[in-house]
Design an enzyme around this catalytic site. Structure first.
Site, PDB file in Angstrom:
ATOM      1  N   TYR A   1       0.841  -1.215   0.000  1.00 23.92           N
ATOM      2  CA  TYR A   1       0.000   0.000   0.000  1.00 23.92           C
ATOM      3  C   TYR A   1       0.874   1.262   0.000  1.00 23.92           C
ATOM      4  CZ  TYR A   1      -3.862   3.042   1.684  1.00 23.92           C
ATOM      5  OH  TYR A   1      -4.806   4.032   1.847  1.00 23.92           O
TER       6      TYR A   1
ATOM      7  N   PRO B   1      -4.731  11.809   2.641  1.00 24.45           N
ATOM      8  CA  PRO B   1      -5.448  11.822   3.921  1.00 24.45           C
ATOM      9  C   PRO B   1      -4.721  11.025   5.002  1.00 24.45           C
ATOM     10  CG  PRO B   1      -6.863  11.047   2.097  1.00 24.45           C
ATOM     11  CD  PRO B   1      -5.441  11.024   1.626  1.00 24.45           C
TER      12      PRO B   1
HETATM   13  P1  NDP Z   1     -13.756   2.158   1.163  1.00 19.97           P
HETATM   14  O1  NDP Z   1     -13.273   0.757   1.306  1.00 19.97           O
HETATM   15  O2  NDP Z   1     -14.736   2.703   2.136  1.00 19.97           O
HETATM   16  O3  NDP Z   1     -14.392   2.359  -0.325  1.00 19.97           O
HETATM   17  C1  NDP Z   1     -13.633   1.967  -1.420  1.00 19.97           C
HETATM   18  C2  NDP Z   1     -14.388   2.263  -2.692  1.00 19.97           C
HETATM   19  O4  NDP Z   1     -13.549   1.864  -3.791  1.00 19.97           O
HETATM   20  C3  NDP Z   1     -15.673   1.460  -2.833  1.00 19.97           C
HETATM   21  O5  NDP Z   1     -16.620   2.211  -3.573  1.00 19.97           O
HETATM   22  C4  NDP Z   1     -15.227   0.245  -3.636  1.00 19.97           C
HETATM   23  O6  NDP Z   1     -16.268  -0.390  -4.364  1.00 19.97           O
HETATM   24  C5  NDP Z   1     -14.219   0.914  -4.583  1.00 19.97           C
HETATM   25  N1  NDP Z   1     -13.266  -0.044  -5.140  1.00 19.97           N
HETATM   26  C6  NDP Z   1     -12.403  -0.860  -4.480  1.00 19.97           C
HETATM   27  N2  NDP Z   1     -11.714  -1.617  -5.359  1.00 19.97           N
HETATM   28  C7  NDP Z   1     -12.151  -1.276  -6.600  1.00 19.97           C
HETATM   29  C8  NDP Z   1     -11.866  -1.727  -7.911  1.00 19.97           C
HETATM   30  N3  NDP Z   1     -10.956  -2.673  -8.156  1.00 19.97           N
HETATM   31  N4  NDP Z   1     -12.546  -1.156  -8.952  1.00 19.97           N
HETATM   32  C9  NDP Z   1     -13.477  -0.198  -8.731  1.00 19.97           C
HETATM   33  N5  NDP Z   1     -13.781   0.274  -7.519  1.00 19.97           N
HETATM   34  C10 NDP Z   1     -13.143  -0.258  -6.460  1.00 19.97           C
HETATM   35  O7  NDP Z   1     -12.426   3.057   1.100  1.00 19.97           O
HETATM   36  P2  NDP Z   1     -12.091   4.458   1.813  1.00 19.97           P
HETATM   37  O8  NDP Z   1     -13.184   5.412   1.572  1.00 19.97           O
HETATM   38  O9  NDP Z   1     -11.634   4.194   3.186  1.00 19.97           O
HETATM   39  O10 NDP Z   1     -10.798   4.911   0.965  1.00 19.97           O
HETATM   40  C11 NDP Z   1     -10.910   5.670  -0.234  1.00 19.97           C
HETATM   41  C12 NDP Z   1      -9.516   6.061  -0.696  1.00 19.97           C
HETATM   42  O11 NDP Z   1      -8.878   6.843   0.307  1.00 19.97           O
HETATM   43  C13 NDP Z   1      -8.608   4.855  -0.932  1.00 19.97           C
HETATM   44  O12 NDP Z   1      -7.774   5.103  -2.048  1.00 19.97           O
HETATM   45  C14 NDP Z   1      -7.797   4.775   0.341  1.00 19.97           C
HETATM   46  O13 NDP Z   1      -6.576   4.149   0.121  1.00 19.97           O
HETATM   47  C15 NDP Z   1      -7.638   6.251   0.655  1.00 19.97           C
HETATM   48  N6  NDP Z   1      -7.355   6.535   2.059  1.00 19.97           N
HETATM   49  C16 NDP Z   1      -8.241   6.155   3.048  1.00 19.97           C
HETATM   50  C17 NDP Z   1      -7.965   6.485   4.373  1.00 19.97           C
HETATM   51  C18 NDP Z   1      -8.908   6.127   5.482  1.00 19.97           C
HETATM   52  O14 NDP Z   1      -8.581   6.422   6.650  1.00 19.97           O
HETATM   53  N7  NDP Z   1     -10.052   5.557   5.227  1.00 19.97           N
HETATM   54  C19 NDP Z   1      -6.739   7.192   4.727  1.00 19.97           C
HETATM   55  C20 NDP Z   1      -5.897   7.536   3.625  1.00 19.97           C
HETATM   56  C21 NDP Z   1      -6.213   7.215   2.341  1.00 19.97           C
HETATM   57  P3  NDP Z   1     -17.201  -1.500  -3.623  1.00 19.97           P
HETATM   58  O15 NDP Z   1     -18.100  -0.714  -2.713  1.00 19.97           O
HETATM   59  O16 NDP Z   1     -17.919  -2.159  -4.741  1.00 19.97           O
HETATM   60  O17 NDP Z   1     -16.279  -2.394  -2.865  1.00 19.97           O
END
Ligand code: NDP
Length: 241
Positions: free
Chosen positions: A147, A177
């Site tokens: 990651y 973030p």
């Molecule tokens: P979530 O797991 O809550 O949501 C992820 C979203 O991405 C979902 O809509 C999921 O679809 C979609 N997704 C995952 N894999 C794929 C794929 N192969 N193709 C298309 N869509 C995909 O994630 P977060 O909201 O927590 O994170 C969002 C971003 O922020 C990420 O890039 C994460 O790395 C980054 N981030 C998050 C932090 C946190 O504290 N949460 C901190 C720092 C960065 P589905 O619902 O169908 O699974």
């Protein structure tokens, strides 16, 4: 002018808040997702934002998805590369499968989606590409070699494409973030949150998805044209680069 915005992973978590913020800003928004139909349908019913299901790690699927979105909403002006996953373990236990899955979804996806919209943005003389990285791409994190590598790569990608695109009215920026109160983070036991995570955050709390969405909304604005190749840290002071 009504802009068309695509938010990958726009149906849940941080992406959910980004999709709503861009809609509230007046954009026509498309939210993509991978497989959680229940969450996606609920999101669509609540927000009225159209949803598109395809794997952002698969170039051919992205080609088909981007074509459908452009046909439904018009040419894409704003791309938010938000979709991401974690598959954590120490490197000495990490499987090749978990390395590949994270690179595929978090990094290949950014090439796939950006490559498919950049030519149109160049020819129209406007674009906003916003890549969602992470504090752990900035500082590294135990148990997250895959990651951290993928998220750090977004910084290099952003700076390179920002340079290539600056003269064409396209800005390319990255948001990093810190700990955000999404399902993923709220699944961590409260005791660990209170004793191991919150003490590291000077602001003294987790961030919210809406606070990240606010950063996206700012960078996506027509008036943000002088900001490109930048990294906006939204981490409560946990890491000051
Ligand atoms: P979530 O797991 O809550 O949501 C992820 C979203 O991405 C979902 O809509 C999921 O679809 C979609 N997704 C995952 N894999 C794929 C794929 N192969 N193709 C298309 N869509 C995909 O994630 P977060 O909201 O927590 O994170 C969002 C971003 O922020 C990420 O890039 C994460 O790395 C980054 N981030 C998050 C932090 C946190 O504290 N949460 C901190 C720092 C960065 P589905 O619902 O169908 O699974």
């Amino acid at each position: 002018m009504t802009r068309v915005a695509v938010v990958t992973g726009g149906t849940r978590g941080i992406g959910h808040a980004i999709s709503i913020a861009l809609k509230n800003k007046g954009c026509r928004v498309a939210a993509t997702y991978a497989g959680n139909d229940t969450a996606a349908r609920q999101f669509q019913a609540e927000t009225g934002i159209p949803i598109y299901k395809f794997d952002v790690g698969d170039y051919a699927a992205c080609q088909e998805g981007v074509t459908r979105i452009a046909r439904d909403l018009g040419p894409i002006d704003i791309l938010v590369n938000n979709a991401g996953i974690t598959r954590d373990s120490m490197l000495h236990r990490m499987t090749k499968e978990n390395w590949d899955a994270v690179i595929h979804t978090n990094l290949d996806s950014v090439f796939n989606m950006t490559r498919l919209v950049i030519e149109g943005m160049r020819s129209r003389g406007f674009g906003r590409v916003i890549n969602i990285s992470s504090i752990n791409g900035r500082k590294g994190q135990t148990g997250q070699a895959n990651y951290s590598a993928a998220k750090a790569a977004l910084l290099g990608f952003t700076k390179a494409v920002a340079q290539e695109s600056a003269a064409r009215g396209i800005t390319v920026n990255v948001i990093a973030p810190g700990y955000i109160a999404t399902e993923m983070v709220m699944a961590v036991p409260k005791e660990i949150l209170d004793t191991k995570i919150l003490p590291l955050i000077p602001v003294g709390r987790l961030g919210t998805a809406e606070e990240v969405a606010r950063c996206v909304s700012f960078l996506a604005d027509d008036a943000a044209g002088f900001i490109t190749g930048a990294c906006l840290d939204a981490n409560g002071g946990q890491y000051m680069a």
